[in-house]
Motif scaffolding. Sequence first.
Motif, PDB file in Angstrom:
ATOM      1  N   THR A  23      31.621  -2.152 -15.094  1.00 35.19           N
ATOM      2  CA  THR A  23      30.466  -1.031 -15.512  1.00 35.19           C
ATOM      3  C   THR A  23      29.936  -1.429 -16.888  1.00 35.19           C
ATOM      4  O   THR A  23      28.838  -1.321 -16.816  1.00 35.19           O
ATOM      5  N   ALA A  24      30.932  -1.847 -17.661  1.00 36.60           N
ATOM      6  CA  ALA A  24      30.507  -2.323 -19.000  1.00 36.60           C
ATOM      7  C   ALA A  24      29.330  -3.366 -18.818  1.00 36.60           C
ATOM      8  O   ALA A  24      28.647  -3.577 -19.607  1.00 36.60           O
ATOM      9  N   ARG A  25      29.876  -4.461 -18.071  1.00 34.21           N
ATOM     10  CA  ARG A  25      28.884  -5.668 -17.959  1.00 34.21           C
ATOM     11  C   ARG A  25      27.507  -5.273 -17.353  1.00 34.21           C
ATOM     12  O   ARG A  25      26.630  -5.546 -17.971  1.00 34.21           O
ATOM     13  N   SER A  26      27.323  -4.301 -16.246  1.00 35.59           N
ATOM     14  CA  SER A  26      26.362  -3.993 -15.923  1.00 35.59           C
ATOM     15  C   SER A  26      25.538  -2.944 -16.677  1.00 35.59           C
ATOM     16  O   SER A  26      24.129  -3.099 -16.699  1.00 35.59           O
ATOM     17  N   LEU A  27      26.213  -2.078 -17.545  1.00 39.11           N
ATOM     18  CA  LEU A  27      25.517  -1.325 -18.586  1.00 39.11           C
ATOM     19  C   LEU A  27      24.878  -2.292 -19.648  1.00 39.11           C
ATOM     20  O   LEU A  27      23.860  -1.987 -19.972  1.00 39.11           O
TER      21      LEU A  27
ATOM     22  N   ASP B 183      23.972  -5.545 -19.388  1.00 39.20           N
ATOM     23  CA  ASP B 183      23.039  -6.233 -18.589  1.00 39.20           C
ATOM     24  C   ASP B 183      21.652  -5.174 -18.479  1.00 39.20           C
ATOM     25  O   ASP B 183      20.458  -5.713 -19.093  1.00 39.20           O
ATOM     26  N   ARG B 184      21.539  -4.062 -18.223  1.00 35.49           N
ATOM     27  CA  ARG B 184      20.521  -2.906 -18.206  1.00 35.49           C
ATOM     28  C   ARG B 184      20.103  -2.494 -19.706  1.00 35.49           C
ATOM     29  O   ARG B 184      18.695  -2.547 -19.782  1.00 35.49           O
ATOM     30  N   LEU B 185      20.974  -2.595 -20.803  1.00 36.24           N
ATOM     31  CA  LEU B 185      20.464  -2.387 -21.974  1.00 36.24           C
ATOM     32  C   LEU B 185      19.755  -3.702 -22.650  1.00 36.24           C
ATOM     33  O   LEU B 185      18.856  -3.388 -23.316  1.00 36.24           O
ATOM     34  N   LEU B 186      20.138  -4.830 -22.107  1.00 41.69           N
ATOM     35  CA  LEU B 186      19.453  -6.126 -22.790  1.00 41.69           C
ATOM     36  C   LEU B 186      18.128  -6.295 -22.188  1.00 41.69           C
ATOM     37  O   LEU B 186      17.215  -6.656 -22.715  1.00 41.69           O
ATOM     38  N   VAL B 187      18.157  -5.689 -20.887  1.00 42.41           N
ATOM     39  CA  VAL B 187      16.705  -5.993 -19.866  1.00 42.41           C
ATOM     40  C   VAL B 187      15.771  -5.011 -20.491  1.00 42.41           C
ATOM     41  O   VAL B 187      14.546  -5.260 -20.784  1.00 42.41           O
ATOM     42  N   ALA B 188      16.182  -3.746 -20.831  1.00 41.73           N
ATOM     43  CA  ALA B 188      15.587  -2.470 -21.510  1.00 41.73           C
ATOM     44  C   ALA B 188      14.888  -3.141 -23.142  1.00 41.73           C
ATOM     45  O   ALA B 188      13.710  -2.892 -23.242  1.00 41.73           O
ATOM     46  N   SER B 189      15.729  -3.697 -23.736  1.00 41.57           N
ATOM     47  CA  SER B 189      15.421  -4.022 -25.086  1.00 41.57           C
ATOM     48  C   SER B 189      14.363  -5.249 -25.121  1.00 41.57           C
ATOM     49  O   SER B 189      13.589  -5.301 -25.836  1.00 41.57           O
ATOM     50  N   ARG B 190      14.560  -6.302 -24.008  1.00 41.52           N
ATOM     51  CA  ARG B 190      13.648  -7.283 -23.941  1.00 41.52           C
ATOM     52  C   ARG B 190      12.326  -6.764 -23.512  1.00 41.52           C
ATOM     53  O   ARG B 190      11.391  -7.195 -24.030  1.00 41.52           O
ATOM     54  N   LYS B 191      12.033  -5.857 -22.722  1.00 39.75           N
ATOM     55  CA  LYS B 191      11.198  -5.217 -21.998  1.00 39.75           C
ATOM     56  C   LYS B 191      10.449  -4.560 -23.372  1.00 39.75           C
ATOM     57  O   LYS B 191       9.089  -4.748 -23.401  1.00 39.75           O
ATOM     58  N   SER B 192      11.079  -3.874 -24.000  1.00 40.60           N
ATOM     59  CA  SER B 192      10.558  -3.103 -25.192  1.00 40.60           C
ATOM     60  C   SER B 192       9.896  -3.904 -26.101  1.00 40.60           C
ATOM     61  O   SER B 192       8.760  -3.889 -26.890  1.00 40.60           O
ATOM     62  N   ALA B 193      10.680  -5.264 -26.365  1.00 42.72           N
ATOM     63  CA  ALA B 193      10.210  -6.326 -27.384  1.00 42.72           C
ATOM     64  C   ALA B 193       9.009  -6.773 -26.849  1.00 42.72           C
ATOM     65  O   ALA B 193       7.884  -6.987 -27.816  1.00 42.72           O
ATOM     66  N   ARG B 194       8.781  -7.146 -25.659  1.00 40.52           N
ATOM     67  CA  ARG B 194       7.490  -7.658 -25.108  1.00 40.52           C
ATOM     68  C   ARG B 194       6.491  -6.609 -25.131  1.00 40.52           C
ATOM     69  O   ARG B 194       5.258  -7.202 -25.531  1.00 40.52           O
ATOM     70  N   ARG B 195       6.802  -5.485 -24.959  1.00 42.99           N
ATOM     71  CA  ARG B 195       5.763  -4.374 -25.103  1.00 42.99           C
ATOM     72  C   ARG B 195       5.110  -4.221 -26.626  1.00 42.99           C
ATOM     73  O   ARG B 195       3.835  -4.319 -26.666  1.00 42.99           O
ATOM     74  N   ARG B 196       5.995  -4.147 -27.348  1.00 40.44           N
ATOM     75  CA  ARG B 196       5.683  -4.169 -28.717  1.00 40.44           C
ATOM     76  C   ARG B 196       4.851  -5.590 -29.295  1.00 40.44           C
ATOM     77  O   ARG B 196       3.883  -5.406 -29.942  1.00 40.44           O
ATOM     78  N   ALA B 197       5.335  -6.585 -28.704  1.00 40.71           N
ATOM     79  CA  ALA B 197       4.585  -7.961 -29.177  1.00 40.71           C
ATOM     80  C   ALA B 197       3.185  -7.790 -28.276  1.00 40.71           C
ATOM     81  O   ALA B 197       2.258  -8.287 -29.069  1.00 40.71           O
ATOM     82  N   ALA B 198       3.170  -7.207 -27.181  1.00 42.47           N
ATOM     83  CA  ALA B 198       1.929  -7.274 -26.565  1.00 42.47           C
ATOM     84  C   ALA B 198       0.610  -6.253 -27.256  1.00 42.47           C
ATOM     85  O   ALA B 198      -0.445  -6.431 -27.624  1.00 42.47           O
TER      86      ALA B 198
END
Length: 140
Positions: free
Chosen positions: A88-92, A94-109
């Motif tokens: 559970t901790a691993r999947s959580l 992973d989801r947090l890192l994916v969300a933070s990377r998407k957010s960083a990409r949106r901010r960069a764009a």
Amino acid sequence: MTSFVHVDTPANHPGVVRAEAVIERARTARRGFDGARGLAALLLAAIVSSVLVAADRLMSTTEEGGLLVAWAVLWGVAFVAIALFAGTARSLADRLLVASRKSARRRAAARADAQFLAYAKHDPRILRDLQVIATRREAA
């Protein structure tokens, strides 16, 4: 008689070769680094510590003679919690890192778009192209 000295100089300096090897190892280590693993460990530690605090609160009411049994139960709870919540901790994480990377990409764009529009305000050719694109979209 004239003699010439031929000195064979190496093409690469040994220190530079070692530094390049260290830099390349650092690059390969960075490529293989997974931030989710550390975040999962941190989340797992938080979950297990909260379970241990709850178990300690429940066992603090026992008398002095049952202290060894209480410690054994506490460690049993700790190991069971680690086993149950690791996935559970691993999947959580992973989801947090994916969300933070998407957010960083949106901010960069968004930042790149803002810089482009600021540049377009000073360049009439780009501004004219943007106006043509806007009129084509309105027509469609």
